[in-house]
Design an enzyme around this catalytic site. Structure first.
Site, PDB file in Angstrom:
ATOM      1  N   SER A  80       3.789  -2.720  10.079  1.00 29.19           N
ATOM      2  CA  SER A  80       5.253  -2.748  10.160  1.00 29.19           C
ATOM      3  C   SER A  80       5.855  -4.092   9.726  1.00 29.19           C
ATOM      4  O   SER A  80       6.800  -4.594  10.332  1.00 29.19           O
ATOM      5  CB  SER A  80       5.715  -2.369  11.571  1.00 29.19           C
ATOM      6  OG  SER A  80       5.274  -1.051  11.884  1.00 29.19           O
TER       7      SER A  80
ATOM      8  N   ASN B 102       0.853  -1.196   0.000  1.00 30.96           N
ATOM      9  CA  ASN B 102       0.000   0.000   0.000  1.00 30.96           C
ATOM     10  C   ASN B 102       0.887   1.244   0.000  1.00 30.96           C
ATOM     11  O   ASN B 102       1.524   1.551   1.002  1.00 30.96           O
ATOM     12  CB  ASN B 102      -0.890  -0.040   1.256  1.00 30.96           C
ATOM     13  CG  ASN B 102      -1.706   1.226   1.440  1.00 30.96           C
ATOM     14  OD1 ASN B 102      -1.881   2.003   0.495  1.00 30.96           O
ATOM     15  ND2 ASN B 102      -2.213   1.438   2.646  1.00 30.96           N
TER      16      ASN B 102
ATOM     17  N   HIS C 211      -9.277   0.918   5.169  1.00 34.54           N
ATOM     18  CA  HIS C 211      -7.976   1.067   5.830  1.00 34.54           C
ATOM     19  C   HIS C 211      -8.142   1.942   7.073  1.00 34.54           C
ATOM     20  O   HIS C 211      -8.959   2.874   7.076  1.00 34.54           O
ATOM     21  CB  HIS C 211      -6.978   1.702   4.859  1.00 34.54           C
ATOM     22  CG  HIS C 211      -5.564   1.646   5.378  1.00 34.54           C
ATOM     23  ND1 HIS C 211      -5.079   2.576   6.259  1.00 34.54           N
ATOM     24  CD2 HIS C 211      -4.560   0.757   5.159  1.00 34.54           C
ATOM     25  CE1 HIS C 211      -3.819   2.268   6.563  1.00 34.54           C
ATOM     26  NE2 HIS C 211      -3.481   1.171   5.903  1.00 34.54           N
TER      27      HIS C 211
ATOM     28  N   GLU D 126      -5.117  -5.461  10.609  1.00 38.57           N
ATOM     29  CA  GLU D 126      -4.075  -4.467  10.813  1.00 38.57           C
ATOM     30  C   GLU D 126      -4.274  -3.792  12.168  1.00 38.57           C
ATOM     31  O   GLU D 126      -5.096  -2.871  12.289  1.00 38.57           O
ATOM     32  CB  GLU D 126      -4.133  -3.399   9.724  1.00 38.57           C
ATOM     33  CG  GLU D 126      -3.881  -3.931   8.343  1.00 38.57           C
ATOM     34  CD  GLU D 126      -3.278  -2.853   7.444  1.00 38.57           C
ATOM     35  OE1 GLU D 126      -2.170  -3.074   6.942  1.00 38.57           O
ATOM     36  OE2 GLU D 126      -3.897  -1.792   7.276  1.00 38.57           O
TER      37      GLU D 126
ATOM     38  N   GLY E 249       2.830   1.692  10.618  1.00 39.88           N
ATOM     39  CA  GLY E 249       3.771   2.804  10.442  1.00 39.88           C
ATOM     40  C   GLY E 249       4.526   3.177  11.706  1.00 39.88           C
ATOM     41  O   GLY E 249       5.164   4.218  11.764  1.00 39.88           O
TER      42      GLY E 249
ATOM     43  N   GLY F  95       5.184   0.899   4.562  1.00 42.70           N
ATOM     44  CA  GLY F  95       6.544   1.433   4.420  1.00 42.70           C
ATOM     45  C   GLY F  95       7.481   0.549   3.606  1.00 42.70           C
ATOM     46  O   GLY F  95       8.213   1.040   2.737  1.00 42.70           O
TER      47      GLY F  95
HETATM   48  C1  PEP Z   1      -0.417  -0.144   5.920  1.00 50.00           C
HETATM   49  O1  PEP Z   1      -0.279   0.867   5.262  1.00 50.00           O
HETATM   50  O2  PEP Z   1      -1.470  -0.781   5.817  1.00 50.00           O
HETATM   51  C2  PEP Z   1       0.667  -0.570   6.797  1.00 50.00           C
HETATM   52  C3  PEP Z   1       0.526  -1.706   7.436  1.00 50.00           C
HETATM   53  O3  PEP Z   1       1.758   0.247   6.898  1.00 50.00           O
HETATM   54  P1  PEP Z   1       3.197  -0.140   7.523  1.00 50.00           P
HETATM   55  O4  PEP Z   1       3.620  -1.437   6.884  1.00 50.00           O
HETATM   56  O5  PEP Z   1       4.088   0.992   7.172  1.00 50.00           O
HETATM   57  O6  PEP Z   1       3.003  -0.313   9.007  1.00 50.00           O
END
Ligand code: PEP
Length: 261
Positions: free
Chosen positions: A219, A13, A103, A174, A180, A241
């Site tokens: 993450s 993403n 999201h 998530e 993040g 990320g």
């Molecule tokens: C996301 O954007 O759904 C996400 C999980 O971001 P990150 O991997 O940066 O934590």
């Protein structure tokens, strides 16, 4: 490692990063570094911002390995007075067939609710789209031991029987506190939540729950993807990320390939 019976999906993403020019550079770098995916059971997906979708879809059709392009959101209506929104027919016109919905950043900053998530998912699935639907608890909810109650509510109110039985629904767990932040759920925490999600869907909707792909997001990196995917109910990753550099997105794919096939 246990076999990944539902295959593995790694979805990147990009959030509000990369216009068409940067998208082109990304695909150029990716094509130069990776001629193929390590397994046909592994599926790659990128989720660019709206303005880059057509470019990404065009470049994906020329990419040396298959890659699905998905939109970050879409409205439930087919057209009309909904400034700032995208419709399913528009996405179809540029060749897309997958959309991310719900999201936590949409829920947190743009007023998305379980009800609007369900409306978007149901409409898109009825139009033939595959939907990746995000759920997850905040840090305060986890600390208040509300994780299961929150997931139960998000599933009961955000996921319809029609969506579940369509074969077109993917769920992304998530935990908001892990997005993040560099704070990844431990494999134990991820498996516990994923098993709860699958178990709850089984209770409410029956055996179809065993077929639902459940991604973990928060993450995810090339360093931790294998321990997360070693969990039996984790079927892939939704990655923010670590998808922003082609090298780390490819490192994720090749780590999964090396570990599981
Ligand atoms: C996301 O954007 O759904 C996400 C999980 O971001 P990150 O991997 O940066 O934590």
């Amino acid at each position: 490692m246990p076999p990944k019976v539902r295959g593995v999906l790694i979805a990147g993403n990009w959030k509000m990063n990369y216009g068409p020019k940067e998208t082109e550079a990304y695909f150029r770098a990716m094509a130069a570094q990776a001629p193929s995916l390590p397994s046909d059971k592994l599926r790659a997906c990128l989720i660019p911002p709206a303005v880059s979708l057509a470019t990404a879809q065009h470049l994906a059709s020329q990419n040396p390995f298959p890659i699905t392009i998905a939109a970050q959101n879409a409205h439930w209506e087919l057209k009309g007075a909904f400034t700032g929104e995208l419709s399913g027919p528009m996405l179809k016109e540029i060749g897309l067939s997958t959309v991310l919905i719900g999201h936590s950043e949409r829920r947190q900053f743009f007023g998305e609710t379980d009800e609007t998530v369900r409306k978007r998912a149901d409409s898109l699935i009825a139009q033939g789209f595959e939907v990746i639907l995000c759920i997850g608890e905040t840090r305060a909810e986890r600390e208040a031991h509300q994780t299961e109650a929150v997931l139960r509510r998000q599933l009961d109110e955000g996921v319809s029987a029609a969506a579940l039985s369509s074969g077109k629904l993917i769920i992304a767990y998530e935990p908001v506190w892990a997005i993040g932040t560099g704070l990844t759920a431990t494999p134990g925490q991820a498996q516990e939540a994923h098993a709860f999600i699958r178990g709850h869907l089984k209770k409410t909707h029956g055996a179809i729950a065993d077929k639902i792909v459940i991604l973990y997001g928060g993450s995810v990196t090339p360093e931790n993807i294998d321990s997360l995917l070693a969990c039996p109910d984790v079927d892939g990753g939704l990655v923010g990320g670590a998808s922003l550099k082609p090298e780390s997105f490819l490192a994720l794919l090749s780590k999964v390939g090396r570990t599981f096939w």
